[in-house]
Motif scaffolding. Structure first.
Motif, PDB file in Angstrom:
ATOM      1  N   HIS A  59       0.835  -1.204   0.000  1.00  0.00           N
ATOM      2  CA  HIS A  59       0.000   0.000   0.000  1.00  0.00           C
ATOM      3  C   HIS A  59       0.872   1.258   0.000  1.00  0.00           C
ATOM      4  CE1 HIS A  59      -3.326   2.668   0.759  1.00  0.00           C
ATOM      5  NE2 HIS A  59      -2.795   3.070   1.899  1.00  0.00           N
ATOM      6  N   ARG A  60       1.901   1.260   0.820  1.00  0.00           N
ATOM      7  CA  ARG A  60       2.761   2.449   0.908  1.00  0.00           C
ATOM      8  C   ARG A  60       3.551   2.660  -0.379  1.00  0.00           C
ATOM      9  NH1 ARG A  60       3.225   0.363   6.172  1.00  0.00           N
ATOM     10  NH2 ARG A  60       5.145  -0.761   5.652  1.00  0.00           N
ATOM     11  N   GLN A  61       3.897   1.576  -1.064  1.00  0.00           N
ATOM     12  CA  GLN A  61       4.684   1.687  -2.295  1.00  0.00           C
ATOM     13  C   GLN A  61       3.815   1.806  -3.542  1.00  0.00           C
ATOM     14  OE1 GLN A  61       7.905  -1.461  -0.546  1.00  0.00           O
ATOM     15  NE2 GLN A  61       8.035  -1.092  -2.735  1.00  0.00           N
ATOM     16  N   GLY A  62       2.491   1.759  -3.369  1.00  0.00           N
ATOM     17  CA  GLY A  62       1.584   1.934  -4.504  1.00  0.00           C
ATOM     18  C   GLY A  62       1.629   0.789  -5.499  1.00  0.00           C
ATOM     19  N   ILE A  63       1.844  -0.427  -5.036  1.00  0.00           N
ATOM     20  CA  ILE A  63       1.926  -1.594  -5.922  1.00  0.00           C
ATOM     21  C   ILE A  63       0.517  -2.004  -6.344  1.00  0.00           C
ATOM     22  CG2 ILE A  63       2.676  -3.982  -6.163  1.00  0.00           C
ATOM     23  CD1 ILE A  63       4.934  -1.904  -5.881  1.00  0.00           C
TER      24      ILE A  63
END
Length: 665
Positions: A163-167
């Motif tokens: 989620h934090r890396q936008g995967i």
């Protein structure tokens, strides 16, 4: 997929860790064609490699996480010494589950997602994976519980980093995966349930998606693949029927012969004799005869659709065809010099109207020397969803991937159609001679076999799937006329009118429609009083362990006959459906059923899950005996599968007989 939906599904499933493996691979080592037995995480901790998940390639180095679903093909090529962990797990939906959870899982299913990325905080994941593998090796009772707890911690950490890396995970296409699985395993005893289990989806959901995209059932597609392979072996080897049967997935030669005749229209023995002595192909080079005589079994699919890709032999065939055509033209040069013909051209653009006659032109203008042309060519312009198309006024060589019944009722005998059209249930009762049907070429599934299509030299092609139209246009004049519009179909009489307009045969169509509507009016009178004033009617499908309710408009499987033709009153739910059907859970069935229930597929596999349930038996319509069983999802299908004039006549007769039988009880 939204993170909250992802977490919601993880919270509603039971997770079973199937295996935890710690592997080392030498430099230049390979893992080939490993089919994932369940959902899996792959976590590399040292080295570098190229990793393929299905057809997608990923370059990975240390601390790289990958995920794939059951049935995906895994290939690894180590560039350096590679060390990795593999965690195999299975997610099982806890029952009973709410409807929205079931639908969310069918629609999204994160356990089948594909993704690959280097996490920003790899060591926290590494610690959990390392501990997970240690506990797995001990395999004590308490250790098993600890394994599951560690796995959930690993997933929690992973989802947060994603989620934090936008995967964004990639969604696999279950239809393409099912088709690929069938082509790879057709020699095994496959069933719809076993295919769906491999893809970790419900049989009903897979069947619905497959029919919508491929316009045939998975089992019918399996039969096609087997028949195509059997045809190849018949032509290229001297193997016995028993040997071929065992090679393509049948227990004996009798089963092979019966199925082969169903798909190809003649027995294997007859096929081999006929093709060996067929004068039409005697002078063709072997490389060309191969394509002219058979449907290519090596259909290649792209990641995004199911269109054919180019291949070398296809190019060779096209080159050969040009040579043959050139030779023929040289022989006829003297005739061609004195004649001039206009070639029909397909237009572009976008229009919302169905196929409709716009204009007709006759090309019989004088030449520059004042002499009339020797050849008269008439064309007609029709409007389609893809723009205006100039078509022959009286086409002689028509090919169509749908609508064979419509064409035959108009007096048009196509030279080639899709395989399924040659096996429809209404053919036996249509009165059309076997000689006529034997002369119609089998062009395979969607898209139609392009090499065979080219050889037929059609002057008009009718395609029902937009993605295939550009390929067809390269071969001949093509009209796009969709059979399904979204998840709904146009009214059957509208379909017939649209086809008739392409050929300028509106009068023929209207004459049949008038006769048919007369029969419908008589049918309504004969069943008066069976459905009393104020009562409603619902239609459900109960096969393949799934439950569908058909809409008042845009449905299939006899719904147009029941609702539009006989004007039996639908329920409020059926009237308000946005598409032609809804997939529901058994618990919701009472909300959808009316005072009378038509049940399609009652004798098929999986139907008993619904019909033997206490909920079904408690429905008012069931207790009153106001239930009408009809139709079957078998390989051949029945008169309720299609909506051509022949099928409509049979549907009307079948439904009226059902109602009158209840009336006379």
């Amino acid at each position: 997929m939204k993170l909250n939906d992802h977490i919601k599904l993880w919270n509603h499933v039971f997770i079973k860790v199937m295996d935890v493996r710690h592997k080392r691979m030498e430099k230049d080592g390979e893992l080939r064609d490993y089919r994932l037995p369940s959902s899996a995480f792959l976590y590399t901790v040292r080295g570098s490699a190229r990793v393929w998940l299905d057809q997608r390639i990923h370059s990975v180095e240390r601390f790289h996480i990958l995920h794939g679903g059951k049935g995906m093909s895994l290939n690894i090529a180590a560039e350096d010494e590679l060390e990795y962990y593999m965690i195999l797990y299975k997610a099982i939906l806890a029952l009973p589950a709410r409807k929205e959870i079931v639908q969310l899982l069918e629609r999204e299913n994160p356990f089948r997602d594909q993704y690959a990325f280097p996490p920003h905080n790899p060591l926290s994941l590494h610690n959990k994976v390392e501990l997970l593998e240690q506990e797995w090796r001990q395999m004590t009772g308490l250790g098993k519980l600890h394994v599951r707890a560690i796995f959930h911690q690993f997933v929690y950490d992973l989802l947060g980093q994603m989620h934090r890396q936008g995967i964004r995970p990639l969604k696999p296409d279950p239809v393409l995966q099912a088709a690929e699985y069938i082509r790879e395993h057709f020699s095994k005893p496959l069933t719809l349930e076993s295919i769906a289990e491999e893809l970790e989806c419900s049989a009903g959901h897979l069947s619905r998606l497959f029919k919508h995209k491929m316009h045939t059932s998975p089992i019918h597609y399996l039969g096609q693949v087997r028949a195509d392979r059997a045809m190849e072996l018949l032509m290229q080897t001297d193997a016995t029927l028993q040997e071929i049967a065992e090679n393509v997935g049948y227990p004996d030669a009798h089963s092979l012969s019966r199925s082969f005749k169903k798909y190809k229209g003649l027995s294997p023995v007859h096929f081999k004799k006929e093709r060996q002595h067929h004068a039409r192909y005697q002078d063709l080079p072997l490389s060309m005869a191969k394509y002219a005589l058979q449907q290519s079994p090596s259909t290649h699919y792209t990641d995004t659709d199911y269109q054919y890709q180019n291949n070398v032999e296809g190019d060779l065939f096209m080159h050969g065809r040009i040579k043959i055509t050139a030779m023929t033209m040289l022989l006829c040069l003297s005739l061609l010099l004195g004649a001039c013909a206009n070639s029909p051209a397909a237009g572009g653009g976008t229009q919302a109207e169905p196929a409709k006659t716009v204009a007709e032109t006759g090309n019989n203008q004088p030449k520059d020397n004042g002499q009339p042309e020797a050849v008269q060519s008439k064309t007609r312009t029709v409007s389609t969803l893809m723009g205006d198309v100039e078509v022959p006024a009286d086409p002689q060589r028509v090919v169509s991937d749908q609508y064979m019944g419509h064409l035959l009722k108009l007096g048009i005998i196509p030279v080639g159609v899709r395989t399924f059209m040659l096996n429809e249930a209404w053919l036996d009762q249509s009165g059309i001679s076997k000689e006529i049907l034997a002369g119609i070429e089998d062009l395979g599934g969607f898209p139609m076999n392009l090499e065979k299509l080219t050889y037929l030299e059609p002057d008009l092609i009718i395609g029902s799937i937009e993605k295939n139209i550009e390929d067809y246009k390269k071969i001949g004049t093509t009209v796009f006329l969709p059979y399904w519009e979204g998840l709904s179909t146009a009214g059957p009489l509208d379909k017939f009118r649209r086809i008739s307009e392409i050929f300028g045969k509106q009068e023929v169509a209207e004459q049949w429609i008038a006769e048919y509507e007369g029969k419908v009016e008589e049918a309504r009178k004969s069943i008066e009083g069976i459905i009393k004033e104020g009562e409603t009617v619902s239609i459900v499908q109960v096969a393949n362990k799934s439950l569908y309710v058909l809409a008042a408009e845009g449905g299939n499987y006899g719904s147009s006959t029941i609702y539009q033709m006989l004007k039996l009153p639908p329920t409020e739910k059926a009237l308000n459906m946005k598409e032609g059907f809804e997939n529901i859970s058994l618990e919701l069935l009472p909300e959808y059923t009316g005072d009378h229930i038509f049940v399609y597929g009652a004798k098929d596999e999986g139907a008993s899950d619904v019909l033997d349930s206490e909920l079904w038996k408690g429905l008012p319509a069931v207790q009153k005996g106001q239930v009408y069983m009809y139709g079957s999802f078998d390989e051949k299908g029945d008169e309720f599968v299609m909506e051509d004039p022949y099928s409509l006549e049979m549907q009307l007769d079948s439904i009226v007989k059902l109602l009158l039988a209840k009336k006379n009880q």
